[in-house]
Design a protein around this motif. Structure first.
Motif, PDB file in Angstrom:
ATOM      1  N   PHE A 290      -4.166  11.144  -6.898  1.00  0.00           N
ATOM      2  CA  PHE A 290      -4.887  10.621  -8.063  1.00  0.00           C
ATOM      3  C   PHE A 290      -5.294  11.757  -9.006  1.00  0.00           C
ATOM      4  CE2 PHE A 290      -6.257   7.094  -5.005  1.00  0.00           C
ATOM      5  CZ  PHE A 290      -5.231   6.253  -5.425  1.00  0.00           C
TER       6      PHE A 290
ATOM      7  N   LYS B 147      -4.409  12.042 -12.977  1.00  0.00           N
ATOM      8  CA  LYS B 147      -5.481  12.124 -13.984  1.00  0.00           C
ATOM      9  C   LYS B 147      -5.440  13.436 -14.757  1.00  0.00           C
ATOM     10  CE  LYS B 147      -8.572   9.064 -11.396  1.00  0.00           C
ATOM     11  NZ  LYS B 147      -9.824   8.969 -10.599  1.00  0.00           N
TER      12      LYS B 147
ATOM     13  N   SER C 158     -11.066   8.401  -1.304  1.00  0.00           N
ATOM     14  CA  SER C 158     -11.414   8.388  -2.728  1.00  0.00           C
ATOM     15  C   SER C 158     -12.266   7.167  -3.044  1.00  0.00           C
ATOM     16  CB  SER C 158     -10.138   8.404  -3.571  1.00  0.00           C
ATOM     17  OG  SER C 158      -9.318   7.320  -3.202  1.00  0.00           O
TER      18      SER C 158
ATOM     19  N   SER D  83      -8.762   2.103 -11.744  1.00  0.00           N
ATOM     20  CA  SER D  83      -7.636   2.927 -12.214  1.00  0.00           C
ATOM     21  C   SER D  83      -6.835   3.463 -11.033  1.00  0.00           C
ATOM     22  CB  SER D  83      -8.146   4.086 -13.080  1.00  0.00           C
ATOM     23  OG  SER D  83      -8.974   4.957 -12.328  1.00  0.00           O
ATOM     24  N   GLU D  84      -7.525   3.874  -9.955  1.00  0.00           N
ATOM     25  CA  GLU D  84      -6.817   4.379  -8.783  1.00  0.00           C
ATOM     26  C   GLU D  84      -6.010   3.272  -8.117  1.00  0.00           C
ATOM     27  OE1 GLU D  84      -9.869   8.006  -7.507  1.00  0.00           O
ATOM     28  OE2 GLU D  84      -9.849   6.127  -6.373  1.00  0.00           O
TER      29      GLU D  84
ATOM     30  N   TYR E 131      -2.894   2.788 -10.179  1.00  0.00           N
ATOM     31  CA  TYR E 131      -1.929   3.860  -9.954  1.00  0.00           C
ATOM     32  C   TYR E 131      -1.233   3.663  -8.610  1.00  0.00           C
ATOM     33  CZ  TYR E 131      -3.890   6.537 -13.856  1.00  0.00           C
ATOM     34  OH  TYR E 131      -4.305   6.958 -15.098  1.00  0.00           O
ATOM     35  N   LEU E 132      -2.025   3.356  -7.602  1.00  0.00           N
ATOM     36  CA  LEU E 132      -1.459   3.185  -6.266  1.00  0.00           C
ATOM     37  C   LEU E 132      -0.486   2.012  -6.238  1.00  0.00           C
ATOM     38  CD1 LEU E 132      -1.377   4.148  -3.376  1.00  0.00           C
ATOM     39  CD2 LEU E 132      -3.346   2.699  -2.871  1.00  0.00           C
TER      40      LEU E 132
END
Length: 265
Positions: free
Chosen positions: A160, A164, A195, A200-201, A204-205
């Motif tokens: 992550f 970012k 985390s 947002s994470e 992304y994942l």
């Protein structure tokens, strides 16, 4: 003696018929040049030696190139020094459950070409200090070294952070960062659940895992999170894909680090 003198010497050199045990008669030239005074050998033997030397040089170059490719793949895997030497042989398996999980990972690594076709991965979940990362990295090391596939190890937080960092970077775009994790033949994603699990994470994942799922690229998930809580950290959509194509192993025994700590005391 000049080159012209050498040419003249060879042109005027004495010749004689000699016998080679392997190739029979051949014309030998008496070479006299400087301190050299000898008869030339069998040209067929000389050609065979040249070809043998050429094959030997090719094999040596091939081995060096293979070693360089392996070193490149190992470097690409981004293994921290603490994990670089982890192997199946160095994994401590005392209980039947540990021996079973060790065998599961060994078989997975040995049969990786088949898993690469189907996209089947692994989920190693459970208590900290139980050898999950060791087995995941040993699996990655075996696949890189024995199958020559490009593998990548990373923690969720590191992944992550790299994505970012593209917000303020001119060297890499967000899409490029995501592709770096979505494209390797094998991704080992460690410390899932450490985390924050922000929106947002999770997005992304999902992007990474969905791309790998669609391309049939296997992933090994390593986490201290109990199986029932995994969706909180990776999202239900990712969990659905993992359940479909990943073998689950739950490491529910006591941490080996605690045993080492007590022994040291």
């Amino acid at each position: 003696m000049s080159s012209n003198s050498l040419v003249a010497s060879l042109m005027n050199a004495e010749t004689a018929t000699k016998a080679c045990d392997a190739h029979g008669d051949y014309l030998s030239t008496h070479v006299v040049f400087g301190k050299t005074d000898t008869w030339s050998g069998c040209p067929d033997c000389a050609e065979e030696k040249r070809q043998r030397d050429q094959v030997k040089e090719f094999e040596e170059n091939r081995k060096i190139a293979a070693q360089n490719r392996l070193a490149s793949r190992i470097g690409y895997a981004c293994l921290p020094p603490r994990f670089a030497g982890k192997s199946f042989e160095s994994y401590r398996a005392d209980t039947e459950q540990q021996k079973k999980y060790l065998e599961n990972c060994k078989q997975y690594a040995e049969n990786f070409p088949e898993h690469l076709k189907s996209g089947d991965g692994l989920m190693l979940l459970g208590n900290p200090g139980t050898g999950k990362t060791h087995l995941a990295v040993a699996t990655l090391n075996y696949i890189v070294q024995h199958h020559g596939e490009a593998g990548l190890y990373t923690t969720a937080a590191r992944m992550f952070r790299r994505i970012k960092d593209t917000y303020t970077s001119k060297d890499e775009t967000e899409s490029q960062a995501i592709d770096a994790f979505a494209s390797p033949a094998l991704l080992v994603l460690d410390e899932v659940g450490v985390s924050f699990g922000s929106d947002s994470e999770l997005n992304y994942l999902f992007d990474i895992m969905n791309e790998r799922y669609e391309q049939c690229l296997p992933t090994i998930i390593v986490s201290n999170v109990p199986p029932g809580d995994l969706g909180q950290w990776v999202g239900d959509r990712v969990v659905d894909r993992l359940r479909e194509c990943s073998k689950l192993m739950v490491f529910n025994w006591e941490s080996a680090r605690r045993e080492l700590g007590r022994g040291a005391a």
